[in-house]
Design an enzyme around this catalytic site. Structure first.
Site, short mmCIF file in Angstrom:
data_model
loop_
_atom_site.label_atom_id
_atom_site.label_comp_id
_atom_site.label_asym_id
_atom_site.label_seq_id
_atom_site.Cartn_x
_atom_site.Cartn_y
_atom_site.Cartn_z
N ASN A 108 -0.53 12.43 1.56
CA ASN A 108 0.57 11.77 0.78
C ASN A 108 0.34 12.01 -0.70
O ASN A 108 -0.55 11.62 -1.22
CB ASN A 108 0.30 10.21 0.83
CG ASN A 108 1.25 9.34 0.09
OD1 ASN A 108 1.83 9.70 -0.53
ND2 ASN A 108 0.76 8.15 0.09
N LYS A 129 1.97 11.04 -3.21
CA LYS A 129 2.24 10.10 -4.08
C LYS A 129 3.32 10.59 -5.29
O LYS A 129 3.97 11.59 -5.07
CB LYS A 129 1.28 9.26 -4.29
CG LYS A 129 0.38 8.91 -3.45
CD LYS A 129 -0.93 7.76 -3.77
CE LYS A 129 -1.71 7.71 -2.63
NZ LYS A 129 -2.52 6.47 -3.12
N HIS A 157 3.75 1.91 3.08
CA HIS A 157 2.36 2.14 2.36
C HIS A 157 2.09 0.93 1.48
O HIS A 157 2.87 0.31 0.93
CB HIS A 157 2.70 3.49 1.44
CG HIS A 157 1.28 3.94 0.99
ND1 HIS A 157 0.86 3.37 -0.17
CD2 HIS A 157 0.67 4.91 1.46
CE1 HIS A 157 -0.29 4.08 -0.47
NE2 HIS A 157 -0.50 5.03 0.69
N GLU A 164 1.15 0.63 -1.31
CA GLU A 164 1.56 0.54 -2.51
C GLU A 164 2.96 -0.08 -2.70
O GLU A 164 3.47 -0.48 -3.81
CB GLU A 164 1.55 2.14 -3.52
CG GLU A 164 -0.08 2.30 -3.80
CD GLU A 164 -0.33 3.83 -3.47
OE1 GLU A 164 0.66 4.70 -3.73
OE2 GLU A 164 -1.54 3.98 -3.27
N GLU A 185 -4.71 1.61 6.85
CA GLU A 185 -5.25 1.76 5.42
C GLU A 185 -5.74 0.58 4.75
O GLU A 185 -4.96 -0.02 4.23
CB GLU A 185 -4.14 2.56 4.54
CG GLU A 185 -3.54 3.74 5.22
CD GLU A 185 -2.90 4.68 4.10
OE1 GLU A 185 -3.58 5.68 3.90
OE2 GLU A 185 -2.01 4.10 3.48
N GLY A 192 -7.62 5.16 -2.82
CA GLY A 192 -7.80 5.57 -4.08
C GLY A 192 -9.09 5.24 -4.82
O GLY A 192 -9.32 5.15 -6.09
N SER A 199 -9.49 6.87 1.05
CA SER A 199 -10.58 7.76 0.55
C SER A 199 -11.11 8.76 1.69
O SER A 199 -12.42 9.10 1.51
CB SER A 199 -11.88 6.92 -0.14
OG SER A 199 -11.43 6.21 -1.27
#
Ligand code: PEP
Length: 252
Positions: A9, A11, A95, A97, A167, A173, A213
């Site tokens: 991904n 992003k 996702h 985010e 996730e 991240g 990560s």
């Protein structure tokens, strides 16, 4: 036996030239890799250019999101049919985010999953708990709610077209990866949810990626867990060598 699946991904990173260069580099280094499914998900604006770079290779193309309506007056949005038109095979939906920064609900995600399946895109549906959920012991409650809400009305047949990405939000991240045991525990519970909701066959077939990560040095141990079938990778997908290192970990 489920085939490992590694998806990158990207992003909102890279520019057009570096997106194409990354895709070309991956295509070269991934050539000849079999036994692992590979996909990259660039920013929408670069999908077309990256589609040309991966054409004919074993690296598939995915999008990071889509809108649920097929066409019309939805300024700024992109439909599933448009993604198919430029060669996408996969689409990431829900996702963290999009859930936590852009405010998407399970209901929004569910509409997108149904619309993606309608046009033949394979959804990668993300679920994951916040650090506060984990601390308060409600991880599986949150995951179950996201799973049931995002996948409402999905038949057993449709479920087999879907990849789940677990996730944990606190691991995305941050450099703080879930331990293989923490991840495996959730993946196993997700499989139990699928047995309850569908049947043993569906639970056996659906791939569950871990994301948060993942790096070349932790990929093999994570993906070596019985119920972890690959990875959704953010930061480490932005460099050819680290992404290839993760793919190698999935194949080992
Ligand atoms: C992600 O973007 O889905 C992700 C898991 O990011 P990272 O690998 O950087 O944690």
């Amino acid at each position: 036996m489920r085939r490992p699946f590694i998806a990158g991904n990207w992003k909102m990173n890279l520019d057009r030239a570096s997106a194409v260069a990354l895709a070309e580099g991956l295509v070269k280094k991934a050539a000849g890799t079999d036994g692992v499914d590979i996909a990259i998900c660039p920013p929408s604006l670069y999908l077309d250019a990256v589609a040309a770079a991966v054409a004919g290779s074993n690296v598939a193309l995915g999008a990071q999101d889509m809108y649920h309506e097929p066409k019309g007056a939805f300024t700024g949005e992109i439909s599933g049919a448009m993604l198919c038109d430029i060669g996408c095979k996969y689409v990431i939906l829900g996702h963290s985010e999009r859930r936590h920064v852009l405010g998407e609900t399970d209901e929004d995600i569910n509409k997108k999953v149904l619309a993606a399946l309608e046009v033949g895109l394979l959804p990668i549906v993300c679920v994951g708990e916040l650090l506060s959920d984990r601390k308060s012991g409600t991880t599986m409650e949150v995951i179950r709610r996201q799973f049931e809400g995002s996948l409402a009305g999905i038949s057993a047949e449709q479920m087999q077209q879907i990849t789940i990405a677990y996730e944990p939000v606190w691991a995305i991240g941050t450099g703080e990866v879930a331990t293989p045991q923490q991840a495996e525990e959730v993946h196993l519970d997700l499989r139990k949810i699928m047995v309850q909701r569908y049947n043993d066959e569906v639970a056996e077939v659906v791939r569950i990626q871990y994301g948060g990560s993942v790096k070349p040095d932790n990929a093999a141990e994570l993906i070596g867990q019985p119920n972890i079938d690959g990875a959704l990778v953010g930061g480490a997908a932005l460099k050819v060598d680290s992404f290839i290192g993760i793919i190698a970990g999935a194949g080992s």
